[in-house]
Write a protein that holds these residues in place. Structure first.
Motif, mmCIF file in Angstrom:
data_model
loop_
_atom_site.group_PDB
_atom_site.id
_atom_site.type_symbol
_atom_site.label_atom_id
_atom_site.label_comp_id
_atom_site.label_asym_id
_atom_site.label_seq_id
_atom_site.Cartn_x
_atom_site.Cartn_y
_atom_site.Cartn_z
ATOM 1 N N LEU A 43 0.834 -1.208 0.000
ATOM 2 C CA LEU A 43 0.000 0.000 0.000
ATOM 3 C C LEU A 43 0.868 1.258 0.000
ATOM 4 C CD1 LEU A 43 -2.758 -1.055 2.581
ATOM 5 C CD2 LEU A 43 -2.916 -1.089 0.072
ATOM 6 N N ALA A 44 1.925 1.252 0.806
ATOM 7 C CA ALA A 44 2.813 2.418 0.889
ATOM 8 C C ALA A 44 3.551 2.646 -0.430
ATOM 9 C CB ALA A 44 3.810 2.239 2.037
ATOM 10 N N ASN A 45 4.024 1.569 -1.056
ATOM 11 C CA ASN A 45 4.691 1.696 -2.357
ATOM 12 C C ASN A 45 3.751 2.302 -3.387
ATOM 13 O OD1 ASN A 45 7.496 0.719 -2.514
ATOM 14 N ND2 ASN A 45 6.643 -1.183 -1.711
ATOM 15 N N LEU A 46 2.512 1.832 -3.410
ATOM 16 C CA LEU A 46 1.547 2.334 -4.386
ATOM 17 C C LEU A 46 1.194 3.791 -4.114
ATOM 18 C CD1 LEU A 46 -0.747 -0.800 -4.686
ATOM 19 C CD2 LEU A 46 0.981 -0.011 -6.328
ATOM 20 N N GLY A 55 5.541 -7.383 -10.794
ATOM 21 C CA GLY A 55 6.983 -7.602 -10.839
ATOM 22 C C GLY A 55 7.765 -6.478 -10.186
ATOM 23 N N GLU A 56 7.296 -5.245 -10.353
ATOM 24 C CA GLU A 56 7.965 -4.111 -9.710
ATOM 25 C C GLU A 56 7.788 -4.169 -8.191
ATOM 26 O OE1 GLU A 56 7.632 -0.614 -13.052
ATOM 27 O OE2 GLU A 56 5.779 -1.268 -12.094
ATOM 28 N N LEU A 57 6.598 -4.532 -7.751
ATOM 29 C CA LEU A 57 6.356 -4.681 -6.314
ATOM 30 C C LEU A 57 7.204 -5.818 -5.746
ATOM 31 C CD1 LEU A 57 2.484 -4.218 -6.307
ATOM 32 C CD2 LEU A 57 4.151 -2.717 -5.169
ATOM 33 N N THR A 58 7.306 -6.901 -6.488
ATOM 34 C CA THR A 58 8.114 -8.045 -6.072
ATOM 35 C C THR A 58 9.573 -7.635 -5.881
ATOM 36 O OG1 THR A 58 6.640 -9.597 -7.177
ATOM 37 C CG2 THR A 58 8.877 -10.355 -6.776
ATOM 38 N N ALA A 59 10.099 -6.883 -6.839
ATOM 39 C CA ALA A 59 11.498 -6.438 -6.757
ATOM 40 C C ALA A 59 11.703 -5.497 -5.583
ATOM 41 C CB ALA A 59 11.897 -5.747 -8.057
ATOM 42 N N ASP A 99 -9.177 4.421 -2.927
ATOM 43 C CA ASP A 99 -9.415 5.339 -1.811
ATOM 44 C C ASP A 99 -9.477 4.574 -0.492
ATOM 45 O OD1 ASP A 99 -9.424 7.544 -3.487
ATOM 46 O OD2 ASP A 99 -11.610 7.600 -3.666
ATOM 47 N N ALA A 100 -10.081 3.385 -0.522
ATOM 48 C CA ALA A 100 -10.145 2.556 0.697
ATOM 49 C C ALA A 100 -8.743 2.128 1.121
ATOM 50 C CB ALA A 100 -11.028 1.337 0.463
ATOM 51 N N GLY A 101 -7.876 1.825 0.169
ATOM 52 C CA GLY A 101 -6.495 1.464 0.478
ATOM 53 C C GLY A 101 -5.740 2.627 1.086
ATOM 54 N N ARG A 102 -5.976 3.821 0.540
ATOM 55 C CA ARG A 102 -5.351 5.029 1.086
ATOM 56 C C ARG A 102 -5.798 5.249 2.535
ATOM 57 N NH1 ARG A 102 -6.276 6.868 -3.346
ATOM 58 N NH2 ARG A 102 -4.403 7.100 -4.537
ATOM 59 N N ALA A 103 -7.087 5.080 2.778
ATOM 60 C CA ALA A 103 -7.630 5.257 4.130
ATOM 61 C C ALA A 103 -7.069 4.200 5.080
ATOM 62 C CB ALA A 103 -9.157 5.190 4.097
ATOM 63 N N GLU A 104 -6.960 2.969 4.614
ATOM 64 C CA GLU A 104 -6.399 1.883 5.454
ATOM 65 C C GLU A 104 -4.952 2.199 5.835
ATOM 66 O OE1 GLU A 104 -6.339 -2.434 6.746
ATOM 67 O OE2 GLU A 104 -8.017 -1.295 5.958
ATOM 68 N N LEU A 105 -4.181 2.684 4.877
ATOM 69 C CA LEU A 105 -2.782 3.019 5.132
ATOM 70 C C LEU A 105 -2.687 4.165 6.142
ATOM 71 C CD1 LEU A 105 0.179 2.476 4.474
ATOM 72 C CD2 LEU A 105 -0.068 4.035 2.515
#
Length: 152
Positions: A43-46, A55-59, A99-105
């Motif tokens: 979530l923070a990376n995004l 693949g970018e998240l994996t790396a 938006d829900a992910g942003r709120a969760e973070l």
């Protein structure tokens, strides 16, 4: 090359990594936390980077592709991320924060700050000012545009 305190830059860097990581773990581990460290970091990376391929998240997280796919699947099921076609490559998809992910973070970060607050309350005003400046510097150092590296 020693700095004015007599500590080498390598020693300083190691201390910052070790103790910064330890403090982050201390603040982020609380009873009832639902999300894994990997999920929160996705979530923070995004939030910081914008939409990314699996693949970018994996790396960035240095975990296996199947483990990342599983983490993203759970986040998607919970409505915290969504997948959409990659505009640069129709065969691929990118993961995007909702938006829900942003709120969760933000909620997670608020809970972590609450857990860290008692430790900070024991410090003097002078020490708090030093930490405030250190937070500014860590933000600057972790910006890939200023360091020439990618964030983890």
């Amino acid at each position: 090359m020693p700095d004015p305190t007599g500590t080498s830059l390598d020693q300083l860097a190691a201390r910052l990594v070790v103790h910064g990581s330890r403090f982050a773990r201390y603040a982020s581990r609380g009873p009832g936390e639902r999300r894994s460290v990997v999920a929160v970091r996705v979530l923070a990376n995004l939030q910081h980077e914008g939409p990314l391929r699996i693949g970018e998240l994996t790396a960035r997280e240095r975990i296996s592709q199947p483990a990342m796919t599983s983490a993203v699947n759970r986040l998607e099921e919970d409505g915290l991320v969504l997948r959409r076609a990659d505009l640069d490559d129709a065969r691929a998809c990118v993961v995007e924060l909702t938006d829900a992910g942003r709120a969760e973070l933000e909620d997670f970060r608020g809970r972590a700050a609450e857990r860290a607050r008692p430790a900070l309350e024991r410090l003097s005003a002078e020490d708090l000012a030093v930490l405030d400046r250190a937070a500014d510097l860590l933000e600057q150092l972790s910006d890939p545009r200023s360091t020439g590296t990618t964030t983890a």
